[in-house]
Scaffold this motif. Structure first.
Motif, mmCIF file in Angstrom:
data_model
loop_
_atom_site.group_PDB
_atom_site.id
_atom_site.type_symbol
_atom_site.label_atom_id
_atom_site.label_comp_id
_atom_site.label_asym_id
_atom_site.label_seq_id
_atom_site.Cartn_x
_atom_site.Cartn_y
_atom_site.Cartn_z
ATOM 1 N N THR A 243 -3.803 7.793 11.999
ATOM 2 C CA THR A 243 -3.026 7.584 10.758
ATOM 3 C C THR A 243 -3.480 8.590 9.702
ATOM 4 O O THR A 243 -4.670 8.918 9.619
ATOM 5 C CB THR A 243 -3.279 6.149 10.223
ATOM 6 O OG1 THR A 243 -2.904 5.223 11.229
ATOM 7 C CG2 THR A 243 -2.487 5.869 8.967
ATOM 8 N N LYS A 244 -2.528 9.099 8.929
ATOM 9 C CA LYS A 244 -2.915 9.978 7.807
ATOM 10 C C LYS A 244 -2.962 9.130 6.539
ATOM 11 O O LYS A 244 -1.962 8.523 6.150
ATOM 12 C CB LYS A 244 -1.915 11.115 7.660
ATOM 13 C CG LYS A 244 -2.090 12.124 8.790
ATOM 14 C CD LYS A 244 -1.258 13.354 8.603
ATOM 15 C CE LYS A 244 -1.587 14.336 9.715
ATOM 16 N NZ LYS A 244 -0.556 15.368 9.856
ATOM 17 N N PHE B 32 7.512 14.472 3.526
ATOM 18 C CA PHE B 32 6.551 13.600 4.212
ATOM 19 C C PHE B 32 7.141 12.909 5.442
ATOM 20 O O PHE B 32 6.422 12.288 6.209
ATOM 21 C CB PHE B 32 5.965 12.575 3.230
ATOM 22 C CG PHE B 32 5.033 13.220 2.250
ATOM 23 C CD1 PHE B 32 3.767 13.621 2.648
ATOM 24 C CD2 PHE B 32 5.440 13.482 0.947
ATOM 25 C CE1 PHE B 32 2.907 14.259 1.758
ATOM 26 C CE2 PHE B 32 4.596 14.117 0.056
ATOM 27 C CZ PHE B 32 3.327 14.518 0.460
ATOM 28 N N LYS B 33 8.464 13.066 5.621
ATOM 29 C CA LYS B 33 9.111 12.420 6.779
ATOM 30 C C LYS B 33 8.530 12.965 8.075
ATOM 31 O O LYS B 33 8.511 12.295 9.089
ATOM 32 C CB LYS B 33 10.613 12.626 6.723
ATOM 33 C CG LYS B 33 11.248 11.973 5.500
ATOM 34 C CD LYS B 33 12.629 11.399 5.789
ATOM 35 C CE LYS B 33 13.076 10.481 4.666
ATOM 36 N NZ LYS B 33 13.811 11.168 3.623
ATOM 37 N N LEU C 188 1.973 8.018 8.366
ATOM 38 C CA LEU C 188 1.422 8.250 7.022
ATOM 39 C C LEU C 188 1.217 6.896 6.337
ATOM 40 O O LEU C 188 2.046 5.991 6.466
ATOM 41 C CB LEU C 188 2.404 9.102 6.208
ATOM 42 C CG LEU C 188 2.009 9.385 4.770
ATOM 43 C CD1 LEU C 188 0.775 10.276 4.715
ATOM 44 C CD2 LEU C 188 3.161 10.066 4.020
ATOM 45 N N ARG C 189 0.091 6.762 5.631
ATOM 46 C CA ARG C 189 -0.096 5.525 4.876
ATOM 47 C C ARG C 189 -0.647 5.833 3.479
ATOM 48 O O ARG C 189 -1.569 6.632 3.332
ATOM 49 C CB ARG C 189 -1.070 4.599 5.606
ATOM 50 C CG ARG C 189 -1.078 3.237 4.909
ATOM 51 C CD ARG C 189 -2.006 2.238 5.511
ATOM 52 N NE ARG C 189 -1.678 1.833 6.854
ATOM 53 C CZ ARG C 189 -2.304 0.814 7.473
ATOM 54 N NH1 ARG C 189 -3.239 0.141 6.839
ATOM 55 N NH2 ARG C 189 -2.012 0.479 8.685
ATOM 56 N N ASN D 240 7.266 0.345 3.543
ATOM 57 C CA ASN D 240 6.681 0.182 4.882
ATOM 58 C C ASN D 240 5.407 0.997 5.090
ATOM 59 O O ASN D 240 4.627 0.712 5.984
ATOM 60 C CB ASN D 240 7.720 0.554 5.960
ATOM 61 C CG ASN D 240 8.277 1.938 5.715
ATOM 62 O OD1 ASN D 240 8.234 2.441 4.587
ATOM 63 N ND2 ASN D 240 8.763 2.590 6.757
ATOM 64 N N ILE D 241 5.166 2.001 4.254
ATOM 65 C CA ILE D 241 3.940 2.799 4.452
ATOM 66 C C ILE D 241 2.930 2.595 3.312
ATOM 67 O O ILE D 241 1.890 3.238 3.274
ATOM 68 C CB ILE D 241 4.246 4.311 4.618
ATOM 69 C CG1 ILE D 241 4.952 4.868 3.383
ATOM 70 C CG2 ILE D 241 5.016 4.592 5.886
ATOM 71 C CD1 ILE D 241 4.834 6.389 3.280
ATOM 72 N N THR D 242 3.265 1.722 2.364
ATOM 73 C CA THR D 242 2.365 1.541 1.208
ATOM 74 C C THR D 242 1.601 0.224 1.317
ATOM 75 O O THR D 242 2.182 -0.813 1.633
ATOM 76 C CB THR D 242 3.183 1.552 -0.108
ATOM 77 O OG1 THR D 242 3.914 2.761 -0.165
ATOM 78 C CG2 THR D 242 2.269 1.455 -1.327
#
Ligand code: UDP
Length: 424
Positions: free
Chosen positions: A224-225, A251-252, A257-258, A289-291
């Motif tokens: 994960t980044k 960033f797509k 990515l988180r 969904n990534i935050t």
């Protein structure tokens, strides 16, 4: 061997209780600074008492951190949380409580080191009635802050007046960065004695964990980044800029990515309101969904988050020093920060991290993207960052500089009093 006994010092921090949980409403860098400086000075042989306002009826009045370092909570105004904009009227009571305490204990503090303008006012009042050396650290300058906020509070005029007078009358004002010292000169006054001693960080705690350990602890997979933010929810911290930057199309292409946002908030208080505003923007720009909102994290536990992160972002509109930047750097995590205030001093652009214009979400997006795309570069910046923190920003190094300054203040005091030897 025990250090030679130095003498007594009162660190005064009316609204920043050094013994309280950090990362919540109004508890941030100043609380960490006072506590860490207090403990480090105690290790150098000073007897340190840290005076703050009692903000809860059930709070302990005296907390002993170690035999030479205590937090002492004085009663001034209601025994509940009061926002710092509303504390000024209770300061005369605080001054009286300080004198009462000295009287009861049959002691006198020859040195007082005040923190933030409210305590600066307290220091000036004490100095009117007692022979002391007064040192002051601003932590934030109204004259700079009010240029970067939309609403100016009613107390602004008083604050600006007190800040100017404090610079002109304190024996020594300690700026935490050369940028802050410049602001004092250009925006407050040419008079007064200013020296620069930076803030510090715990280099044993931050930097003690490696990336894998950090990720295992916070439950994030190795591929994960992670982009992280840590700090209070306050509009001037610029979290909105970070959120809008992460929502950019570029960033797509980063899979896994988180965005981790660390910091406490209380519903209904100003940090709770800001957190809700940020959560709304996260929804609006479609990155729910990534935050992850991680909530308040114990100060030492933050070491795992910094170690796990690929990059730590400090997007403040204005930052007098910015402890989070040096904590991440000590953890070998490159920092992308706004090109403002103390961040210009701690982060060396292109060497230990990247500096970009504040509130510029496109520039933040570009900088984050470029670092996430280049692991070797991240490592190089992270290693350099650690070296810089070890050389300049350890608490013990900071306390040694303060120790020398305090000794010189005591000598000035003894010569003012016509004494050769300390009387206390
Ligand atoms: N902090 C913490 N836990 C949290 C969030 C923040 O311990 O959940 C600490 C952080 O490690 C740093 C301080 O709060 O030491 C924030 O200081 P900084 O100078 O960055 O900002 P300030 O609060 O003074 O504006």
């Amino acid at each position: 061997m025990l250090p030679k006994s130095r003498g007594k010092v009162a660190l005064i921090s009316v609204h920043g209780d050094p013994a309280i949980d950090i990362g919540k409403e109004e508890a941030g860098g100043q609380n960490v600074y006072v506590r860490q400086v207090g403990e480090a000075l105690a290790r150098q042989g000073w007897q340190v008492d840290m005076f703050t306002r009692c903000s809860g009826a059930n709070q302990e009045k005296i907390i002993e951190h170690n035999p030479n370092c205590r937090t002492i909570r004085l009663t001034a105004g209601p025994q509940r949380f009061v926002a710092r904009q509303k504390i000024f009227n209770y300061l005369p009571e605080f001054v009286q409580a300080f004198f009462d305490y000295q009287h009861q204990q049959k002691t006198i503090y020859p040195l007082i080191h005040t923190n933030y303008w409210l305590s600066g006012w307290v220091g000036m009042e004490i100095k009117k009635l007692q022979t002391v050396q007064h040192l002051h650290t601003y932590h934030s300058l109204g004259a700079v802050k009010y240029r970067s906020v939309n609403t100016i509070p009613l107390i602004a005029k008083t604050r600006l007046r007190v800040e100017k007078k404090c610079l002109e009358t304190a024996d020594t004002v300690i700026a935490t960065s050369p940028q802050e010292a410049e602001h004092m000169r250009s925006l407050l006054s040419n008079k007064g004695n200013v020296i620069v001693i930076p803030c510090g960080t715990n280099i044993d705690c931050f930097g003690s964990v490696n990336r894998d350990e950090g990720r295992a602890k916070i439950g994030v997979s190795p591929d994960t980044k992670i982009v992280m933010y840590a700090g209070r929810f306050d509009e001037r911290k610029g979290i909105e800029t970070l959120v809008r930057a992460i929502a950019k199309d570029r960033f797509k292409r980063h899979e896994n990515l988180r965005l981790i946002i660390v910091g406490g908030s209380t519903p209904g208080e100003s940090d709770g309101i800001e957190k809700n505003r940020i959560a709304e923007i996260v929804k609006e720009v479609g990155i729910e969904n990534i935050t992850q909102f991680a909530g308040r994290v114990e100060h030492e536990e933050l070491a795992y988050y910094y170690a796990a992160a690929d990059v730590c972002v400090v997007p403040s509109h204005y930052e007098p020093f910015g402890l989070v930047a040096i904590e991440a750097m000590a953890s070998r995590t490159p920092v992308i920060a706004s090109n403002v205030g103390g961040l210009k001093f701690s982060v060396v652009n292109g060497e230990t991290g990247l500096l970009v214009p504040p509130q510029d979400e496109v520039a933040f997006a570009e900088a984050i993207d470029s670092l996430l795309s280049d692991q070797q570069w991240r490592q190089k910046l992270g290693t350099n960052a650690r070296t810089r923190v070890e050389a300049k920003f350890s608490w013990d190094g900071v306390a040694s500089q303060l120790d020398q300054q305090y000794m010189s203040e005591l000598n000035q005091l003894w010569s003012k009093l016509g004494l050769l030897e300390p009387a206390v």
